[in-house]
Design an enzyme around this catalytic site. Structure first.
Site, short mmCIF file in Angstrom:
data_model
loop_
_atom_site.label_atom_id
_atom_site.label_comp_id
_atom_site.label_asym_id
_atom_site.label_seq_id
_atom_site.Cartn_x
_atom_site.Cartn_y
_atom_site.Cartn_z
N ASP A 25 2.17 6.43 5.12
CA ASP A 25 0.78 5.79 4.91
C ASP A 25 1.09 5.10 3.90
O ASP A 25 0.49 3.63 2.79
CB ASP A 25 -0.12 6.29 4.75
CG ASP A 25 -1.92 5.81 5.18
OD1 ASP A 25 -1.36 4.23 5.74
OD2 ASP A 25 -2.39 6.24 4.57
N LYS B 102 -9.95 13.39 7.97
CA LYS B 102 -9.66 12.71 9.50
C LYS B 102 -9.22 13.96 11.03
O LYS B 102 -9.18 15.03 9.63
CB LYS B 102 -7.81 12.54 9.19
CG LYS B 102 -7.97 11.09 8.86
CD LYS B 102 -6.51 10.09 8.96
CE LYS B 102 -6.36 9.14 8.15
NZ LYS B 102 -7.11 8.05 8.96
N ASP C 265 -12.53 6.88 4.02
CA ASP C 265 -10.61 6.69 4.87
C ASP C 265 -10.50 5.81 4.97
O ASP C 265 -9.23 5.02 5.22
CB ASP C 265 -11.39 7.62 6.70
CG ASP C 265 -9.94 7.72 6.71
OD1 ASP C 265 -8.86 7.47 6.20
OD2 ASP C 265 -9.78 8.03 7.93
N ARG D 82 -7.47 -0.25 1.26
CA ARG D 82 -7.94 -1.70 1.08
C ARG D 82 -8.26 -1.27 -0.91
O ARG D 82 -9.09 -2.33 -1.36
CB ARG D 82 -9.21 -2.68 1.66
CG ARG D 82 -10.45 -1.31 1.66
CD ARG D 82 -11.19 -1.81 2.64
NE ARG D 82 -11.13 -1.10 4.21
CZ ARG D 82 -11.05 -1.38 5.48
NH1 ARG D 82 -12.17 -1.92 5.42
NH2 ARG D 82 -10.37 -0.74 6.56
N ASP E 219 -2.76 10.78 3.59
CA ASP E 219 -4.03 10.45 3.69
C ASP E 219 -4.78 11.13 4.37
O ASP E 219 -4.45 11.05 5.52
CB ASP E 219 -4.14 8.94 4.17
CG ASP E 219 -5.55 8.02 4.44
OD1 ASP E 219 -6.42 8.83 4.11
OD2 ASP E 219 -5.74 7.09 5.47
N LYS F 202 0.50 -0.95 -0.39
CA LYS F 202 0.23 -0.28 0.12
C LYS F 202 0.90 0.78 -0.06
O LYS F 202 1.37 1.95 1.06
CB LYS F 202 -1.10 -0.18 1.26
CG LYS F 202 -1.95 1.02 1.05
CD LYS F 202 -2.68 1.18 2.91
CE LYS F 202 -3.03 2.77 3.29
NZ LYS F 202 -3.50 3.12 4.08
N GLU G 249 -9.05 3.35 2.55
CA GLU G 249 -8.69 3.62 1.13
C GLU G 249 -7.19 2.73 0.72
O GLU G 249 -7.91 2.49 -0.80
CB GLU G 249 -7.97 5.20 1.06
CG GLU G 249 -7.03 4.99 1.12
CD GLU G 249 -6.80 5.45 3.17
OE1 GLU G 249 -7.74 5.83 3.20
OE2 GLU G 249 -5.33 5.21 3.17
#
Ligand code: BES
Ligand code: MN
Ligand code: ZN
Length: 500
Positions: free
Chosen positions: A289, A278, A348, A352, A271, A266, A350
């Protein structure tokens, strides 16, 4: 990087000057070379050890004034406790501890890598050197005012490891050094700020692995659109920065046609959460991230640098998750690369969405022996396991077992978590094949169940590294915010099972 030590392996006869490092145990014994070196100082060591209550315990260090008559500044005596219980990771920590006690720069350092009862193996000596290299790493590129000790030039420490079989140790060290460079690359990528390391720049840095013989292919947005990677693309849709998918291939196996193993990461360069934004507190941490993608890139570097005899594919999905007039929304339904549809509940969740396309594509294109993905996927894994263990989810007991073992060897531990139909149904959607969140409970598991729907029957393990991959605490082997977690784990996993 304040110090980039040049580490040279030599034999014990090499002249000793500058700073001498010797190893002792909890009986305060020394090897023959250390004994000889300390001889001119009489019982100085014994007296200082008594005063300082130094008992030779593991990773305790005693600093001695140099014995007269030798060209030495001082002697560092480092304890290893019960030497016979020392494992690879313990030698790594010894190296780190030693480096942590050295003055900043420009000194000649000799580490007498011998045991009280005999020789240190080439592998263990290489671990000591690797620990030193990792501890020396500093991310200070953006500091214009350096501390005086960091200003000392030249920024090199030459370390001579005195070992029995010099030729063997030189070979082992040259490979471990390559792994060290891979770890440092992964750290560097995680530490870089998000205005510098955005997807296109990340892809450019990954492309530099070509110099080491890695084949690198970069898919841009039109290429991904054509393939139907709409889940990954949706995440990047609200960003000014273009998304990328990078495929790295290292074909080191003796049999060139050997089926590869695949590692997928990933890479969310930043993010914000997107429209499901967030809270402000600690949002700056979300530059990390992309730690999964950083690990994959660092691993490919390590494998190429040490010329691993395995065929390994590294795939990273790199995007930025931003709120914007063009962002994807909660309620959107996406058709993923695999054909399965996804109802977005929370923008959020995201990671996956990025991974489901990267995994399905990797599986279909390369038909790998197995797939392992790494992702800073859920805050919930931090609640469950803290920063000590990564969460592991797998559809294959043998793969899970091997990763657990590699974790024990390297100290990069994984803890297996459950998967199953009862969790799977938590992500069923009213409007599409699945939704991208499963509610408040079992957040890390439902995230893993989501990925599970994209790997078919291929043996697969998902490592949730939200706790281990970033914001690391200080250890013997470094104080880098980005620890480069997973490079040693997967390097060991590959070396132990896929290079025979
Ligand atoms: N990148 C975060 C997870 C994360 C949190 C990583 C803290 C490192 C430290 C991920 O994209 C995320 O936001 N996950 C959500 C999922 C939720 C919306 C279902 C989370 O964990 O809250
Ligand atoms: Mn998120
Ligand atoms: Zn994320």
């Amino acid at each position: 990087m304040a110090i980039s030590p040049k580490i040279v392996i030599s034999d014990l006869k090499a002249p000793v000057n500058g700073i001498l490092v010797v190893i002792t145990n909890d009986d305060l014994d020394f090897g023959p070379a250390a004994k000889a070196a300390l001889k001119p100082s009489g019982d100085l060591f014994q007296r200082v050890a008594k005063i300082e209550k130094f008992k030779g315990k593991r990773n305790k260090v005693l600093d001695l004034a140099a014995p007269a008559g030798l060209k030495l500044e001082h002697v560092l005596v480092v304890g290893v406790g019960k030497a016979k219980d020392m494992k690879a990771e313990d030698w790594l920590k010894v190296g780190g501890t030693v480096m942590g006690r050295l003055p900043a720069a420009g000194r000649n350092v000799t580490v007498l890598a011998e045991l009280p009862g005999g020789k240190l193996s080439a592998d263990d000596a290489a671990q000591v050197a690797l620990g030193m290299k990792l501890r020396a790493y500093k991310f200070d590129r953006y500091k214009t005012k350096k501390k005086p000790e960091d200003e000392e030039k030249p920024h090199t420490v030459e370390i001579k490891l005195g070992v029995g079989d010099v030729a063997a140790a030189k070979k082992t060290w040259s490979r471990a050094n390559g792994v060290g460079d891979g770890i440092i690359l992964a750290r560097e990528l995680v530490n870089e700020p998000p205005n510098v390391l955005f997807p296109v720049e990340f892809a450019r840095r990954a492309s530099e692995l070509k110099k080491l013989g890695v084949q690198v292919e970069v898919l841009d947005e039109p290429a991904m659109k054509k393939l139907g990677m709409n889940a990954l693309l949706a995440v990047g849709q609200g960003s000014e920065r273009d998304s990328r998918l990078v495929v790295m291939r290292w074909n080191g196996a003796k049999k060139k046609s050997e089926t590869p193993i695949a590692i997928v990461g990933k890479g969310v360069c930043f993010d914000t959460g997107g429209i499901s934004i967030k809270p402000a507190a600690s949002m700056e941490d979300m530059k990390g991230d992309m730690a999964g993608a950083a690990c994959v890139t660092g691993l490919m570097h390590a494998l190429a640098a040490r010329k691993a005899e395995a065929n390994v594919i590294g795939v990273i999905g790199i995007v930025e998750n931003m709120p914007d007039g063009n962002s994807y929304r909660p309620g959107d339904i996406l058709k993923s690369y695999s054909g399965q549809t996804i109802e977005v509940i929370n923008t959020d969740a995201e990671g996956r969405l990025v991974l489901c396309d990267a995994l399905a594509y990797t599986n279909e294109r390369f038909k790998p022996k197995l797939m392992i993905d790494l992702a800073t996927l859920t805050g919930a894994i931090l609640v469950a396991l803290g920063q000590e263990y990564a969460g592991m989810f797998s559809n294959d007991d043998k793969l899970a077992e091997r990763l657990t073992e590699a974790g024990k060897v390297t100290g990069e531990h994984v803890w297996r978590m459950p998967l199953g139909p009862v969790y799977d149904k938590m992500i069923d959607s009213k409007f599409a094949d699945m939704k991208n969140t499963g509610g408040r409970f079992a957040g890390s598991i439902t995230a893993a169940q989501f990925l599970h729907r994209y790997v078919g029957k291929t043996p697969w393990a998902h490592l949730d590294i939200a706790g281990t991959g970033m914001a690391a605490h200080n250890t013997e082997i470094g104080d880098s915010w980005g620890p480069g977690w997973g490079v040693r784990l997967l390097n060991e996993f590959i070396a132990a099972h896929y290079e025979k």
